[in-house]
Structures are given as C-alpha cells and as structure tokens.
Design a protein around this motif. Sequence first.
Motif, PDB file in Angstrom:
ATOM      1  N   LEU A 270     -24.701 -39.857 -75.611  1.00 41.49           N
ATOM      2  CA  LEU A 270     -24.492 -38.408 -75.105  1.00 41.49           C
ATOM      3  C   LEU A 270     -24.844 -37.661 -76.536  1.00 41.49           C
ATOM      4  N   THR A 271     -24.142 -37.909 -77.451  1.00 43.09           N
ATOM      5  CA  THR A 271     -24.142 -37.336 -78.772  1.00 43.09           C
ATOM      6  C   THR A 271     -25.674 -36.988 -79.214  1.00 43.09           C
ATOM      7  N   SER A 272     -26.592 -38.243 -79.239  1.00 44.95           N
ATOM      8  CA  SER A 272     -27.796 -37.858 -79.529  1.00 44.95           C
ATOM      9  C   SER A 272     -28.367 -36.992 -78.699  1.00 44.95           C
ATOM     10  N   LEU A 273     -28.350 -37.189 -77.361  1.00 46.07           N
ATOM     11  CA  LEU A 273     -28.995 -36.123 -76.498  1.00 46.07           C
ATOM     12  C   LEU A 273     -28.579 -34.719 -76.742  1.00 46.07           C
ATOM     13  N   MET A 274     -27.351 -34.664 -76.896  1.00 41.79           N
ATOM     14  CA  MET A 274     -26.831 -33.134 -76.902  1.00 41.79           C
ATOM     15  C   MET A 274     -27.417 -32.561 -78.366  1.00 41.79           C
ATOM     16  N   ASN A 275     -27.401 -33.512 -79.586  1.00 42.40           N
ATOM     17  CA  ASN A 275     -28.168 -32.899 -80.658  1.00 42.40           C
ATOM     18  C   ASN A 275     -29.677 -32.618 -80.468  1.00 42.40           C
ATOM     19  N   MET A 276     -30.117 -33.378 -79.626  1.00 41.94           N
ATOM     20  CA  MET A 276     -31.667 -33.175 -79.579  1.00 41.94           C
ATOM     21  C   MET A 276     -32.071 -31.837 -78.909  1.00 41.94           C
ATOM     22  N   VAL A 277     -31.102 -31.622 -77.864  1.00 43.65           N
ATOM     23  CA  VAL A 277     -31.223 -30.388 -77.328  1.00 43.65           C
ATOM     24  C   VAL A 277     -30.797 -29.163 -78.174  1.00 43.65           C
ATOM     25  N   ALA A 278     -29.692 -29.446 -78.686  1.00 43.06           N
ATOM     26  CA  ALA A 278     -29.000 -28.254 -79.666  1.00 43.06           C
ATOM     27  C   ALA A 278     -30.104 -28.013 -80.567  1.00 43.06           C
ATOM     28  N   THR A 279     -30.955 -29.060 -81.282  1.00 46.63           N
ATOM     29  CA  THR A 279     -31.577 -28.800 -82.431  1.00 46.63           C
ATOM     30  C   THR A 279     -32.841 -27.699 -81.977  1.00 46.63           C
ATOM     31  N   ILE A 280     -33.276 -27.970 -80.819  1.00 47.54           N
ATOM     32  CA  ILE A 280     -34.224 -27.104 -80.406  1.00 47.54           C
ATOM     33  C   ILE A 280     -33.725 -25.619 -80.325  1.00 47.54           C
TER      34      ILE A 280
END
Lengths: 262, 262
Positions: free
Chosen positions: B175-185
Amino acid sequence: MTALNNDIFKTIDPDRRGTTSEEVISQLREMIHRGELRPGDRLPPERDLAKLLGVSRPTLRAGIRSLAAVGVLQSRQGAGTFVVKADGPPSLDSSPLRLMASLHGFTSAEMFEARQSLEMAVAGLAAERATGDQMASMSEEVAGMFASLDDPEQFLIHDVRFHQTVASASGNRILTSLMNMVATILFDTRIKTVKRATDLKESAEMHRHVYRSIRERDPEGARAAMREHLERAQRAWELEKEVAADGSPADGSNGNGAGGAH
Amino acid sequence: MTALNNDIFKTIDPDRRGTTSEEVISQLREMIHRGELRPGDRLPPERDLAKLLGVSRPTLRAGIRSLAAVGVLQSRQGAGTFVVKADGPPSLDSSPLRLMASLHGFTSAEMFEARQSLEMAVAGLAAERATGDQMASMSEEVAGMFASLDDPEQFLIHDVRFHQTVASASGNRILTSLMNMVATILFDTRIKTVKRATDLKESAEMHRHVYRSIRERDPEGARAAMREHLERAQRAWELEKEVAADGSPADGSNGNGAGGAH
DNA sequence: TAACCGGAAATGGTTAGACCTTTTCATGCG
DNA sequence: CGCATGAAAAGGTCTAACCATTTCCGGTTA
C-alpha cells in the motif's frame, strides 16, 4: 515516406543530459503526454523513426523496448509498433509488483491486506455510484456463483467478474487498475487450489452480502461486507496452506500465491 | 571468469515459445523469484552473460533493458548491472501510471480520489500499528509544518515526510508503494504552486488532527481526518486552478498535476 | 463477379563486430 | 602513506546485414 506530417518528431541534440536511449524515451513519452501519439496509433517504422530522431536503430529499439516493458507500446513483428489501445479498463502490468514482492520478501498476509484495503475502497465508492446496469451485472455474477457451487473453475470466473464489476462501478480507473494489479498476483495459484463446496457456498453468500449493501447505497455496509469476505477468504487460504504444508517442508521464501474462494 | 558458480545461468533453448529476448527476461525473472539473484547483486558482464545464455549481446541487452524499465535492474556504465538494492521503502516506478493517465485521460479528480482512498487506508492501519518512534516522527513533522508557515518549500518537505511516515507506520509496504506511486504524480506540479499562508495553517492543523487520531489508536478517526484533509486540499487546488485559468484558455487535455498544501 | 491463393514488400527480431565513454582498481611515484 | 596516473573492465552506441513474420496487392480460378 519521410516528411509528410512526421515533423512532430524532432531530432535529438547530441549534448543531451542522460544517455541517448533515455532521451529517446523522453521524446516518445513527451509525445504521448502532449497527445501527439494516441492509443492505437502506429509509430513510423523503426528505420525511419531512427533517422527522424537522429539515432541508430538499436538505440531507438532500446527506447521502444523500455516503453513496451511498462505496457505503453506494443510491437508486432511484421506489423509495426503501436501505442497500446485503451479498450476496456486500463491495466497496469503486475510483473513489476511481482518482482518487487520477490525482491523484498513480501508476505502473502501483506498482499491480502493490500487487496483488502483496495477492495474495501472500491466497494465503498461503488455503493455511492453504481448504475443500475452495474448492479444488475453484480447480481448476475452472484447468481452465477450459486449456480456453480459444484464447479470451482466456473465459480472462480464469476468470482473474478463480480470483483471487476464492483471495481468498475467505483468509477475510479486508477483504483481499479491498482486493485487488479494486486489481485492478479494473488490469482496465480488461486485457480490451482482445490476448493470445498462449503467454502464456495459461504463465499457466494458473502458476495451477495456485498452486492446488497451496494444496492442499498450503503458504503459503510459494503466496506464491512467486503472486509469480512476477504478476511474469511484469507483465513480459508491460510488453513489450506497449513494442510498442504503437512508432510512436505514449507518453502520459506517467496510467500506469494493464494488460493481459496474469494 | 566463465564457470565458477555461474552454472545457475542456463542456456536458452532455440525452440522457445516467445521471442528470444522475452526468454531472456523470463530467465532473469525466474532467477530473481528463485532467490538466485538478490538485491544488490551484480550480474555477470554482458559479454559473458550473453555467452552463458547463448544469445547475442544486443538481445541480452534488450532483456536487461526491459527489466531496468520496471525498476528491477539498474545499469551503470563502467560499473556493471545490478539488482536494485532494497534500501528503505520499495518504490514502484510511477511513469507507467503517469503514461496511462495521459493515454486514458485520467482526470485530476480521479487521481485525488485514488490518493485519498489509499491515504485513508494507510492512516487507518497506522492508527492500529504505529510504534512510538513512528508517532514521534509524525509529531516532529507536524511541528516542522507549524514552524514553516512562511516557507512553503520547507513546509512541503515536512508535508511529504509526514505522509510517508504514516504510510510506513501502516506496516504494509505494498500500500505504501502504491500510495507513493499516485502521490508522486500529483506532486509534480504541487511544488510549483504558490501557497497562501492561511492555507498552510489550515493544512498543518489537519495534519495534527490526523496525528492525534493515530496516537489515540482511533482508526476511524484517522481515516476521517485524512479524508477531510485531502478533501480540503483538493478543493483548494481546484480553486487555484480556476484562478489560474482566468485569462488563459483552459487546456482541455491531460488534466494532470496538482497543487496546494496537502 | 467474387473468393481464394501466392508472392513480394514492409516491418520488427536477431546477430556480428567494432569502437567510444565511464568507472574501477592496481600500480607506481612523490 | 597517499595521491595520481593509466590500464583494464564494463556498459553505451553504431553500422551492416540477415532472418521471421505479417500485410497486402494482384492474379487466378470457381
């Protein structure tokens, strides 16, 4: 065949920042972001495009390959290279996540939990937004589950379709993609698992519970139902895993894969 | 230099299923899944590895490049090719999602919502599991925000770190990775946005609210606080977008990017 | 006239060999 | 002992050619 409307491709400066192929990637990516390359479009032949960009063909191919690896381009020998068509729900390739799972030793519990969080989120949104058609589809899949209690393979098909319908009813394609990404990894060995009929019946009941909450426009209820559904599924899977481990030494590494009815 | 303990590399059969480079990818991927290649490991030189696998160097390079594109391998000229080191939280490359956003015309609202769902999920989990150290870190970042109300750039750093601390406190790296992925954009243009001091104060208050709920071990409260925080952030961003659009025609395409204090 | 079949052209896939650039590391000089 | 220099190693790029597959046009045939 050279300069028709292909002036959108600009030659790459030799004094670039990164490597040449990285620059090729940037060029192509920019063109996609600017909308000059649209889903379904075909890129110029590699030999022409290489000349247009001012790089050699292997370098161009390296760039294309990188974009193909992340699912943006697709090459077909003899046909050409295409921007991936956006038909149906967009899907992210799950292999990166799968590899990361191996590299970092993700546990199945972690993956179950991630899936659970995502499924709960989309279930909640679906309860707020699902259209009549979407709810009808969900209902049909639930009915299909009850009709396939003695056919695990068929059951699994309805199971998967139900979850995808819920996801698409959430109206959020990003969450849907992420959910599919995680679910894909858990799916791999699910299909191989032997399922007992009692499990399937309980699973079908849980799905119906989720469906009813969505139909009642009850987001919290849908979230709770989905949570319980996946918690039971996880417990069932862990039970089967223990049984399967009896007599054969457990493989400590890569705790991936899942089974049981979801 | 050839056959020391490198017998783990097996020659590729000519009668393979897909293309040769696909087979190379499978080989390398399998080795990672089997744990023969571990994070930080260096692959044999391309020339040697190509011989070991029985393919030409460009073909091998194509496979390596594909895996590098998804963030599994990393090549450094003159040094070698390495399996990406797993230091800190694992991160998925966000460019695939970014490209998909362009291809499918994701709206910023959709991305905000996806981020909101993910942040709410991790906040809820963090409230159940955060350690004392992690809560202390959150508290420090909140304090840092209040101390940087007149320095938007500094504020943003604490902002990002707070969210990352919450994510890591969730204990779920996926979940952390996915969140970072979206947040990065969403982050991309956030840093460019001018922020008014009042926005920052409100934002800091919201973060403190989230922190307090986590400290109180109140998952639902943490979820609610995070929801409100991100809803306000989204509203603020939309407001700024409208203001910015005044006088200049709105660009209908690619509704990506975000701003405002989060 | 329409359907089918064949082959040429287009296009991506692969190989070979060479050379360049960067990094690494050992050697030798100060 | 430490730093500099240069050779070796390793990835990055290029040229040129050939292979494999797909596409599509055109001729043949029912």
